[in-house]
Write an enzyme that holds these catalytic residues in place. Structure first.
Site, PDB file in Angstrom:
ATOM      1  N   ALA A  71      68.527  47.518  49.137  1.00  0.00           N
ATOM      2  CA  ALA A  71      69.314  48.525  49.868  1.00  0.00           C
ATOM      3  C   ALA A  71      68.434  49.114  50.959  1.00  0.00           C
ATOM      4  O   ALA A  71      67.214  48.966  50.935  1.00  0.00           O
ATOM      5  CB  ALA A  71      69.740  49.622  48.893  1.00  0.00           C
ATOM      6  N   GLY A  87      68.558  45.458  45.448  1.00  0.00           N
ATOM      7  CA  GLY A  87      69.935  45.083  45.781  1.00  0.00           C
ATOM      8  C   GLY A  87      70.036  43.656  46.260  1.00  0.00           C
ATOM      9  O   GLY A  87      71.074  43.019  46.103  1.00  0.00           O
ATOM     10  N   GLU A 101      70.388  41.721  43.234  1.00  0.00           N
ATOM     11  CA  GLU A 101      71.731  41.993  42.684  1.00  0.00           C
ATOM     12  C   GLU A 101      72.792  41.175  43.405  1.00  0.00           C
ATOM     13  O   GLU A 101      73.741  40.681  42.797  1.00  0.00           O
ATOM     14  CB  GLU A 101      72.024  43.491  42.757  1.00  0.00           C
ATOM     15  CG  GLU A 101      71.182  44.267  41.755  1.00  0.00           C
ATOM     16  CD  GLU A 101      71.300  45.767  41.905  1.00  0.00           C
ATOM     17  OE1 GLU A 101      71.012  46.278  43.012  1.00  0.00           O
ATOM     18  OE2 GLU A 101      71.659  46.426  40.926  1.00  0.00           O
ATOM     19  N   GLU A 114      63.115  49.085  41.960  1.00  0.00           N
ATOM     20  CA  GLU A 114      63.746  50.398  42.110  1.00  0.00           C
ATOM     21  C   GLU A 114      62.981  51.531  41.427  1.00  0.00           C
ATOM     22  O   GLU A 114      62.907  52.638  41.953  1.00  0.00           O
ATOM     23  CB  GLU A 114      65.181  50.371  41.573  1.00  0.00           C
ATOM     24  CG  GLU A 114      66.172  49.666  42.473  1.00  0.00           C
ATOM     25  CD  GLU A 114      66.260  48.169  42.201  1.00  0.00           C
ATOM     26  OE1 GLU A 114      65.334  47.615  41.582  1.00  0.00           O
ATOM     27  OE2 GLU A 114      67.260  47.569  42.612  1.00  0.00           O
TER      28      GLU A 114
END
Ligand code: T1G
Length: 698
Positions: A76, A115, A118, A138
């Protein structure tokens, strides 16, 4: 559908960051958002557009998702975390991938992190190039995966392993990723072609990770949970949350698990730990930038290290690890051999731990050129002096180096306290002299203070910064003062601790209070580890120049006079027993402290942990702001980077200045009043604390 291999820009006012193109009946979606393909808002929207476009097109049989610039996706966009979420969120995009009716293959090159991983887990297949790295970092930002990672990863590699991977945030290299089933195939070439082949081979076949069963392994889960929670260094709020949310995948359905993940993520995202770690993330990247520096670095191929003691041999290893050939100079064969055996020991430990191959270690050892003759330094491009911390020794060395090494070579000293300007003045070209203050162990610690002398040329400074980059170090530029940035602030911290000993506290109480705050080790345990004799000889050297009006706490000297030098003598501030050197409070030390209080006529009182923490931190903050006012540090965040990376300040608190910027100003001032009153003559109160803290908070 557009002609084969056409590429076209999606209807978006923002710059194109997602390219949708065709190859036969496969749609290829490429993320092109340099430098790391972070999933910023416009990237998410364009990716969703591209996915919907490809899914709606009946002639598309399969989809490849990949990144340009040699990277898949680094996660992200961290810059967005301090602001309200913008739709479509990353979870929206990831779940759209997961629900896509057409098979999707992720082509991973470079990094698939957070992310980014992910996104890949929401695809049906994952194919990666050999040098790629994957991971869920993270927790290093005070977060947990917030786009399905805590629920998909356990369905692919098991809950216990997922707890370890997500709670530690460690990197997963390709061999492991392949072995645990995180990726399906690894190759050297282009992953897009391999993905197309995979999709054509398994035409129409979907394999959503979300529908995979979770293998129950309660014993493994309990073990993985315990391993995280008992390790104070990694058991941050985010890591503890990660353990619970990942484990919840065992008994929650996939959608319920996603909901649990999302609420836990939202709570962390707005928390102090995430704010602190996000601040440090950007502070570390800002630190190497020097305002107004536009010189080019000098080329460095061959380096010299003078002094093969603990620091010199560690610095030599850091250099050979980075590919430099290193002339290692000592004054005697015996000292040189000791240094070489230290280096051999470090290299063999790297092989034993699997961090390096035997061949690598062997070739690195060949890069070392040990000698007792300084003339061997004649053709080096840079010398790092790591001799005794005595100014006269260094002055003599630099005079000789100045005659021996080539006129262009940069001369650096690893001194942690001494005056760089005085050392530079011993040479005929002070512009080429700077400080490179490594932290022990020099081949491990990332922090490197680069001390810029009054005469240090821009070229020499640029060379130091380029060397830091090549060594994988985290450089912070400091001006010249006693202790530069870190040691100077740490001295203020330690001084306040010693004053509180005289007032009534005990070493174990102060260490416990500061370890509870989050320091890796309290100051007295650190002193025992480093050895009390080193600072004792420095204090004795400076005794004659000490102002008698200043408060001087003699307790450390009293310990040293009794031969209590710390762990190396099995007694110092503590006594140490057994092979594991278990640390225990020592009544002898308590008696000495009480004697020191009595000698100063102090009525001892109990000092609680809160007061200990606030006074010590206020002393650090005050010295830190003085360092900024004297322009020793370029910026406040540099100081936080130094204290976190060099002195065990808890990263989850962001550093002393970040921590202070989140405190009530009145209580900080009150603590500072106590520091000022207890220090007495010679205490200098910083004048711009509110302004500096406002800058940090902005
Ligand atoms: N967001 C925004 N900017 C980023 C970024 C990111 N994720 N990663 C790097 N940058 C910027 C960085 O600030 C620098 O900018 C430039 O890119 C080069 O970075 C929902 C919540 C990928 C290994 O934690 O580890 O996904 O200084 O100098 O040495 O579950 O960057 O040039 O202006 O570090 O080659 C998870 C963080 C996010 C990865 C590359 N991902 N990045 O290292 O370059 S949270 C991460 C890195 C998340 C989801 C969760 C490294 C790198 P500038 P750099 P590098």
């Amino acid at each position: 559908m557009k002609p084969v291999t056409a590429s076209y820009t999606l209807n978006d006012a923002q710059p194109r960051t997602v390219v949708l193109r065709r190859q036969s009946d496969i749609a290829i979606i490429e993320i092109d958002h340099p430098p790391v393909n972070a999933m910023s808002a416009h990237v998410r929207r364009q990716l969703l557009d591209a996915l919907q476009e490809a899914e709606a097109d009946a002639s598309v049989a399969g989809i490849v998702l990949t990144g340009r610039g040699g990277r898949f996706v680094a996660g992200a966009d961290i810059r967005e975390f301090g602001k309200p979420p913008v739709a479509p969120t990353l979870p929206d995009v990831v779940e759209a991938l997961g629900r896509c009716s057409k098979p999707i293959a992720a082509g991973i090159e470079g990094q698939a992190l957070g992310g980014g991983l992910e996104l890949a887990l929401a695809c049906d297949w994952r194919i990666a190039t050999a040098g790629s790295v994957l991971g869920f970092p993270e927790v290093k930002l005070g977060l947990i995966p917030g786009a399905g990672g805590t629920q998909r990863l356990p369905r692919l590699v098991g809950v216990a392993r997922s707890i370890e991977l997500i709670a530690t945030g460690r990197i997963i290299k390709i061999p492991e990723a392949l072995e645990i089933g995180l990726i399906d195939e690894v190759l050297q070439g282009s992953t897009v072609d391999a993905c197309i082949l995979q999709l054509q081979k398994r035409r129409g076949m979907k394999r959503p990770v979300s529908s995979l069963p979770i293998v129950s392994d309660q014993a493994g889960i309990d073990e993985a949970r315990a391993a995280v929670l008992k390790n104070r260094r990694i058991a941050t709020e985010a890591a503890r949350t990660a353990v619970d949310v990942v484990a919840s995948a065992m008994h929650l359905g996939f959608d319920e698990g996603l909901a649990a993940e999302r609420s836990a993520f939202a709570k962390l995202r707005g928390g102090e730990e995430a704010a602190a770690l996000r601040y440090l993330f950007f502070a570390e990247r800002e630190a190497p930038r020097v305002a107004g520096l536009d010189a080019s670095p000098l080329p460095v191929g061959k380096a010299g290290v003078v002094g093969a003691g603990t620091m010199g041999s560690g610095i030599a290893v850091a250099l050979i690890n980075a590919g430099f050939s290193v002339v290692l100079v000592e004054q005697s064969t015996e000292a040189l051999e000791k240094g070489i055996s230290r280096i051999d020991e470090i290299l063999s430990r790297a092989v034993k731990s699997g961090r390096a191959s035997a061949e690598t270690a062997e070739s690195q050892r060949k890069q070392l050129i040990p000698t007792t003759s300084m003339t061997m330094l004649g053709d080096v491009d840079l010398v790092i002096e790591a001799a005794f911390e005595v100014l006269e020794v260094k002055l003599d060395l630099f005079r000789r180096l100045d005659q021996i090494v080539s006129p262009q070579a940069v001369l650096a000293t690893n001194t942690s306290y001494l005056d760089i300007d005085a050392i530079a003045a011993a040479t005929t070209n002070p512009g080429r002299v700077l400080g490179l203050h490594f932290f022990s162990p020099a081949h491990v610690m990332r922090l490197l203070e680069i001390a810029r002398g009054r005469e240090t040329s821009d070229e020499a400074l640029a060379t130091g910064l380029a060397l830091a980059r090549k060594l994988g170090k985290l450089p912070v530029v400091a001006g010249v003062c006693d202790g530069f940035i870190g040691n100077r602030i740490f001295s203020a911290y330690r001084r306040q601790c010693e004053i509180m000993l005289e007032e009534g506290a005990l070493p174990e109480e102060i260490d416990k209070a500061l370890e509870t705050f989050g320091f890796a080790m309290g100051p007295f345990a650190v002193a025992d580890l480093a050895g009390l004799d080193i600072s004792w000889s420095r204090r004795k050297r400076l005794a004659s120049s000490r102002d008698p009006r200043e408060r001087y706490v003699p307790i450390a000297d009293m310990l040293c006079e009794q031969g209590r030098f710390g762990q190396k003598t099995s007694m110092g501030w503590y006594r140490y027993s057994g092979t594991e050197k278990r640390r225990e409070p020592d009544p002898v030390v308590r008696a000495l402290i009480e004697q020191a209080s009595a000698a100063r006529g102090i009525e001892r009182r109990s000092i609680d942990a809160d007061e200990i923490q606030r006074r010590v931190l206020a002393a650090m903050v005050n010295e830190a702001v003085l360092v900024i006012e004297e322009r020793i540090a370029q910026r406040a965040s540099d100081i936080d980077v130094v204290l976190v990376h060099g002195y065990g300040f808890p990263p989850a608190r962001g550093g002393p200045l970040f921590w202070a910027s989140r405190q009530n100003a009145a209580s900080l001032n009150q603590a500072l009043d106590a520091v000022e009153a207890s220090t007495g003559f010679g205490f200098r109160r910083a004048q711009t604390i509110p302004q500096v803290l406002a800058e940090v908070a902005s």
